[in-house]
Design an enzyme around this catalytic site. Structure first.
Site, PDB file in Angstrom:
ATOM      1  N   ASP A  89     -15.331   8.919  10.276  1.00  0.00           N
ATOM      2  CA  ASP A  89     -14.211   8.022   9.999  1.00  0.00           C
ATOM      3  C   ASP A  89     -12.957   8.881   9.951  1.00  0.00           C
ATOM      4  O   ASP A  89     -13.038  10.105   9.772  1.00  0.00           O
ATOM      5  CB  ASP A  89     -14.409   7.294   8.656  1.00  0.00           C
ATOM      6  CG  ASP A  89     -13.625   5.989   8.580  1.00  0.00           C
ATOM      7  OD1 ASP A  89     -14.227   4.915   8.753  1.00  0.00           O
ATOM      8  OD2 ASP A  89     -12.389   6.045   8.367  1.00  0.00           O
TER       9      ASP A  89
ATOM     10  N   ARG B 119       0.825  -1.218   0.000  1.00  0.00           N
ATOM     11  CA  ARG B 119       0.000   0.000   0.000  1.00  0.00           C
ATOM     12  C   ARG B 119       0.858   1.266   0.000  1.00  0.00           C
ATOM     13  O   ARG B 119       0.563   2.224  -0.706  1.00  0.00           O
ATOM     14  CB  ARG B 119      -0.921   0.007   1.209  1.00  0.00           C
ATOM     15  CG  ARG B 119      -2.032  -1.024   1.078  1.00  0.00           C
ATOM     16  CD  ARG B 119      -2.961  -0.896   2.239  1.00  0.00           C
ATOM     17  NE  ARG B 119      -4.027  -1.866   2.201  1.00  0.00           N
ATOM     18  CZ  ARG B 119      -4.945  -1.971   3.149  1.00  0.00           C
ATOM     19  NH1 ARG B 119      -4.923  -1.163   4.185  1.00  0.00           N
ATOM     20  NH2 ARG B 119      -5.887  -2.868   3.064  1.00  0.00           N
TER      21      ARG B 119
HETATM   22  C1  LIG Z   1     -13.321  -2.377   8.766  1.00  0.00           C
HETATM   23  S1  LIG Z   1     -13.992  -0.766   8.692  1.00  0.00           S
HETATM   24  C2  LIG Z   1     -15.529  -1.000   9.548  1.00  0.00           C
HETATM   25  C3  LIG Z   1     -16.677  -0.283   8.871  1.00  0.00           C
HETATM   26  C4  LIG Z   1     -18.043  -0.499   9.530  1.00  0.00           C
HETATM   27  N1  LIG Z   1     -18.045  -0.017  10.887  1.00  0.00           N
HETATM   28  C5  LIG Z   1     -18.434  -1.949   9.481  1.00  0.00           C
HETATM   29  O1  LIG Z   1     -18.358  -2.637  10.510  1.00  0.00           O
HETATM   30  O2  LIG Z   1     -18.823  -2.429   8.419  1.00  0.00           O
HETATM   31  C6  LIG Z   1     -12.996   0.090   9.922  1.00  0.00           C
HETATM   32  C7  LIG Z   1     -13.025   1.603   9.753  1.00  0.00           C
HETATM   33  O3  LIG Z   1     -12.429   2.197  10.911  1.00  0.00           O
HETATM   34  C8  LIG Z   1     -11.737   3.356  10.491  1.00  0.00           C
HETATM   35  N2  LIG Z   1     -10.741   3.755  11.507  1.00  0.00           N
HETATM   36  C9  LIG Z   1      -9.578   3.147  11.834  1.00  0.00           C
HETATM   37  N3  LIG Z   1      -8.916   3.849  12.768  1.00  0.00           N
HETATM   38  C10 LIG Z   1      -9.686   4.927  13.051  1.00  0.00           C
HETATM   39  C11 LIG Z   1      -9.546   6.038  13.938  1.00  0.00           C
HETATM   40  N4  LIG Z   1      -8.474   6.196  14.725  1.00  0.00           N
HETATM   41  N5  LIG Z   1     -10.525   6.956  13.962  1.00  0.00           N
HETATM   42  C12 LIG Z   1     -11.617   6.830  13.172  1.00  0.00           C
HETATM   43  N6  LIG Z   1     -11.811   5.813  12.309  1.00  0.00           N
HETATM   44  C13 LIG Z   1     -10.854   4.870  12.250  1.00  0.00           C
HETATM   45  C14 LIG Z   1     -11.118   2.941   9.165  1.00  0.00           C
HETATM   46  O4  LIG Z   1     -10.767   4.044   8.359  1.00  0.00           O
HETATM   47  C15 LIG Z   1     -12.214   2.072   8.556  1.00  0.00           C
HETATM   48  O5  LIG Z   1     -13.007   2.787   7.651  1.00  0.00           O
END
Ligand SMILES: C[S@@+](CC[C@H](N)C(=O)[O-])C[C@H]1O[C@@H](n2cnc3c(N)ncnc32)[C@H](O)[C@@H]1O
Length: 303
Positions: free
Chosen positions: A160, A49
């Site tokens: 996010d 990435r």
């Molecule tokens: C795997 S996705 C989950 C999406 C949704 N909640 C679901 O369960 O389908 C995890 C998300 O968490 C976000 N994320 C990771 N670290 C974060 C942070 N410190 N603050 C806010 N969002 C974060 C990522 O960008 C990503 O879009």
């Protein structure tokens, strides 16, 4: 005679490997910015990435990329760096039992509350909403389960850290394959089918989009730019990337933002076991804040 064939720069760069020391530097940087704890087995993923960022910037090594990120000139690159590292997998109606619970149990509880308080208000936070499928599913579920919906004041905050997925979320446009499993009556009622140059795509209907505010919020920020008590927080498949102390602190902070008796949803492989006594487990990954556990002072007033 054969001359040497010059390889395109991108090909040369794609062979750049990441050293142990470089990987550790990125582990520390991403942890400090996002809370994400990158384990050793993410090494290839990070390499591929971030390799794309190296190529985009024509940088010859990961060390140079790291130095660039630390330099003032590279501050805008931090956003690309974070966007490149996050994992955004999501889906409409992901972990459907949660939306059944929302429809069958929570909406009834909130309707019963109207009798006591006279208030028809619901506030929900989808924290780590990725490209929007989660908050849109919440909004559609509520819209469908509440008969006199226009008499209610319903708002969903969807946040996010990743600006790229948030842009997509706010547009609410998805390829038709992404909505193939949504029941037809829901699809016909709450999605608009694209035509002409937009054929093959659907867009979430404005009446659903209007219920949601999308914002960039890094869960590591302290304080958060949020001044609302919530009836429910969805933070699913996010804390799995954090270490235990980061998870614990986040749950304490969520508890302070939840009303008494409010709900918390985690992802299928996440748990508060041994981490927080502020929540009661209702069902697998569905929690309720214990009454009287929160402080009467809003968390935003103490900063
Ligand atoms: C795997 S996705 C989950 C999406 C949704 N909640 C679901 O369960 O389908 C995890 C998300 O968490 C976000 N994320 C990771 N670290 C974060 C942070 N410190 N603050 C806010 N969002 C974060 C990522 O960008 C990503 O879009």
């Amino acid at each position: 005679m054969y001359g040497t064939i010059a390889r395109p720069a991108s090909q040369v760069l794609s062979e750049v490997t990441i050293t142990d020391q470089e990987f550790r530097l990125f582990q520390n940087l991403i942890k400090a910015h996002t809370g994400i704890a990158l384990s050793e087995h993410k090494r290839n993923l990070v390499c591929s990435r971030l390799g794309k960022r190296l190529r985009a910037l024509s940088l010859p090594s990961f060390r140079k990329y790291y130095d660039y990120l630390r330099d003032e000139a590279g501050q805008t690159e931090l956003e690309h760096f974070v966007n490149a590292i996050t994992t955004n997998k999501t889906d409409f109606y992901r972990e459907k039992a949660h939306f059944d619970f929302l429809e069958q149990e929570m909406v009834s509880a909130w309707k019963a509350r109207v009798v006591r308080t006279g208030k028809r208000q619901i506030r929900i936070w989808s924290a780590g909403c990725s490209s929007g499928e989660e908050p849109y599913t919440i909004a559609i579920t509520l819209r469908n389960a509440i008969e006199n919906f226009s008499a209610w004041d319903v708002r969903i905050l969807a946040s996010d850290i990743d600006t790229e997925v948030l842009d997509r979320a706010a547009q609410g446009v998805y390829p038709t394959e992404r909505v193939a499993d949504i029941p037809k009556p829901i699809l016909e009622r709450y999605f608009l089918r694209g035509t002409g140059s937009r054929a093959g795509f659907v867009q979430v209907a404005p009446e659903i989009r209007d219920l949601i505010t999308f914002r960039q919020i890094n869960l590591q920020w302290d304080p958060w730019p949020v001044r609302t008590f919530f009836d429910c927080i969805f933070c699913r498949n996010v804390i799995i990337y954090f270490d235990k102390p980061t998870q614990r602190r986040l749950m304490e902070r969520f508890a302070a933002y939840l009303k008494d008796d409010a709900y918390l949803f985690l992802g299928h492989s996440e748990s508060l076991y041994g981490m927080s006594d502020e929540f009661t487990l209702l069902r697998n990954t569905i929690y309720r804040k214990r009454e009287g556990k929160g402080s009467a002072t809003p968390p935003w007033a103490t900063k």
